[in-house]
Design an enzyme around this catalytic site. Structure first.
Site, short mmCIF file in Angstrom:
data_model
loop_
_atom_site.label_atom_id
_atom_site.label_comp_id
_atom_site.label_asym_id
_atom_site.label_seq_id
_atom_site.Cartn_x
_atom_site.Cartn_y
_atom_site.Cartn_z
N ASP A 25 -13.09 -7.89 4.81
CA ASP A 25 -14.34 -7.94 4.04
C ASP A 25 -15.00 -9.31 4.17
O ASP A 25 -16.22 -9.41 4.29
CB ASP A 25 -14.09 -7.64 2.56
CG ASP A 25 -14.19 -6.15 2.24
OD1 ASP A 25 -13.91 -5.32 3.14
OD2 ASP A 25 -14.56 -5.81 1.10
N ASP A 84 -4.86 -18.04 2.86
CA ASP A 84 -5.85 -18.77 2.07
C ASP A 84 -6.59 -19.77 2.97
O ASP A 84 -7.82 -19.90 2.90
CB ASP A 84 -5.21 -19.45 0.85
CG ASP A 84 -3.95 -20.25 1.19
OD1 ASP A 84 -3.44 -20.15 2.32
OD2 ASP A 84 -3.46 -20.99 0.29
N ASP A 114 -6.99 -6.42 4.55
CA ASP A 114 -8.03 -5.83 3.70
C ASP A 114 -9.00 -6.92 3.26
O ASP A 114 -10.22 -6.78 3.40
CB ASP A 114 -7.37 -5.17 2.49
CG ASP A 114 -8.39 -4.58 1.54
OD1 ASP A 114 -9.33 -3.92 2.03
OD2 ASP A 114 -8.26 -4.77 0.32
N LYS A 147 1.11 -15.10 4.12
CA LYS A 147 1.49 -16.05 3.08
C LYS A 147 3.00 -16.28 3.15
O LYS A 147 3.71 -16.15 2.14
CB LYS A 147 1.06 -15.53 1.70
CG LYS A 147 -0.42 -15.69 1.41
CD LYS A 147 -0.86 -17.15 1.29
CE LYS A 147 -0.28 -17.81 0.05
NZ LYS A 147 -0.65 -19.26 0.00
N TYR A 200 0.79 -1.23 0.00
CA TYR A 200 0.00 0.00 0.00
C TYR A 200 0.82 1.29 0.00
O TYR A 200 0.26 2.37 0.06
CB TYR A 200 -0.93 0.02 1.22
CG TYR A 200 -2.23 -0.72 1.00
CD1 TYR A 200 -2.26 -2.11 0.94
CD2 TYR A 200 -3.42 -0.04 0.83
CE1 TYR A 200 -3.44 -2.78 0.73
CE2 TYR A 200 -4.62 -0.71 0.62
CZ TYR A 200 -4.61 -2.08 0.58
OH TYR A 200 -5.80 -2.74 0.37
#
Ligand code: IPM
Ligand code: MG
Length: 350
Positions: free
Chosen positions: A247, A219, A243, A186, A136
């Site tokens: 959601d 994941d 992020d 990850k 970001y």
């Protein structure tokens, strides 16, 4: 004196901030809180009028003259590049070093959960998202742009300082909750930037012996949030993982209409905003759900020590949801301002 800057922004932002402001006024009245607010003209209209996004003078004012900032939403179809939103929202996160993005996710009612056989006891988590780094920062660039041989690069960064400070925040928060911190990364595919998170965790976790530290690849975390949401208490991720997982988590409890957030630099700066966007398609229809903005105000009140007021606002939001006193997205038939009035009345009578 609690000094609050209001940044209504674009689209439905002004409509939900109007109700958030009314609720603040009602809570201040009922609980004798001294406060003042100023509304700043930042957003697409100003950008289209003057070319300004976040001028230095406005930034200085926000940094120096307020205890907290309350944001509506940024994003406007007339500004397809979204440059103003990027400068204002991502700019404030960076320039005020708001390194914690806290997104609490709690299921209020089974009706709002898309998962089979899950109730409020199963879903109560806090997403703690790193808010200043990862992909970001804007570091990157193009080579041979707009040719068949274009190279595009967006660089992911993690610093040890940022991992450590976010994890300390997460462990302290977990101490007030169910005492589990789950780091989602990850590290298997991104060994440098995300491997650092794991090493930071290994150093920070032992300082909180009563908190259980877990790791999950993101994941797998996405999958388990759907299949075993009850396993999650405090969920930590870098800017990108946080992020996406925030959601996903919000979807488990009714979507972004019920998702408040805070971007914090504990001890020095605080910004509160609903997670939802500016929803230009419903501007002016009265359909904008103000609850996420109002719940963000409850977070603000809590952070500034006004616990009884925060509890009253949260309880009023819960009552609105449970009694169907909501906008149509949550099954009710009230307009934005009517939901706000309902919450204000409840707070006044608390
Ligand atoms: C959020 C939003 C922003 C983000 C967008 C609008 C840049 O999705 O606050 O979660 O990715 O941080
Ligand atoms: Mg997002």
């Amino acid at each position: 004196m609690l000094r609050i800057a209001l940044l209504p922004g674009d689209g439905i932002g002004p409509e939900v901030i109007e109700e958030a402001k009314n609720v603040l006024a009602a809570a201040a009245d009922r609980f004798s809180i001294q406060w003042q607010s100023e509304t700043l003209d930042l957003g697409a209209d100003r950008y289209l009028r003057t070319g300004d996004t976040l001028p230095q003078a406005d930034f200085d004012h926000l940094r120096d003259d307020f205890d907290a900032i309350v944001v509506g939403a940024f994003g406007d179809p007339r500004v397809p590049t979204n440059i103003h939103a990027k400068d204002i929202l991502l700019g404030l996160r960076q320039r005020l070093d708001l390194y914690v993005n806290l997104r609490p996710v709690r299921l209020l009612d089974t009706r709002f959960c898309p998962l089979k056989d899950r109730g409020p006891a199963d879903i109560d988590m806090a997403i703690v998202r790193e808010n200043t780094e990862s992909v970001y920062t804007g570091i990157g660039g193009h080579l041979r742009k707009d040719t068949p041989h274009e190279v595009a690069q967006s660089i992911m960064i993690s610093t040890r300082m940022a991992c450590d400070r976010l994890l300390h925040y997460a462990f302290q928060l977990a101490g007030q909750r169910r005492k589990i911190v789950t780091l989602c990364d990850k590290a298997n595919a991104i060994p440098h930037a995300h491997g650092l998170w794991r090493r930071s965790l290994a150093a920070v976790a032992p300082q909180y012996p009563d908190i259980e530290a877990r790791t999950l690849y993101s994941d797998v975390a996405a999958m388990r949030m759907v299949t075993h949401p009850q396993e999650f208490d405090v969920v930590v991720g870098d800017n990108l993982m946080g992020d996406m997982l925030s959601d996903l988590a919000a979807a488990l409890v009714g979507g972004l209409g019920l998702a408040p957030s805070a971007s914090l630099h504990p001890g020095s700066a605080a910004l509160y905003e609903p997670v939802h966007g500016s929803a230009p398609d419903i501007v002016g229809t009265g359909k904008a759900n103000p609850l996420a903005a109002i719940m963000s105000v409850a977070m603000l009140l809590r952070d500034f020590g006004h616990t009884a007021a925060a509890n009253a606002v949260d309880a009023a939001c819960e009552n609105a949801v449970m009694s169907g006193s909501t906008t149509p997205d949550l099954g009710g038939n009230l307009a934005t301002a009517e939901v706000g009035a309902y919450i204000c009345a409840q707070v006044a009578a608390a």
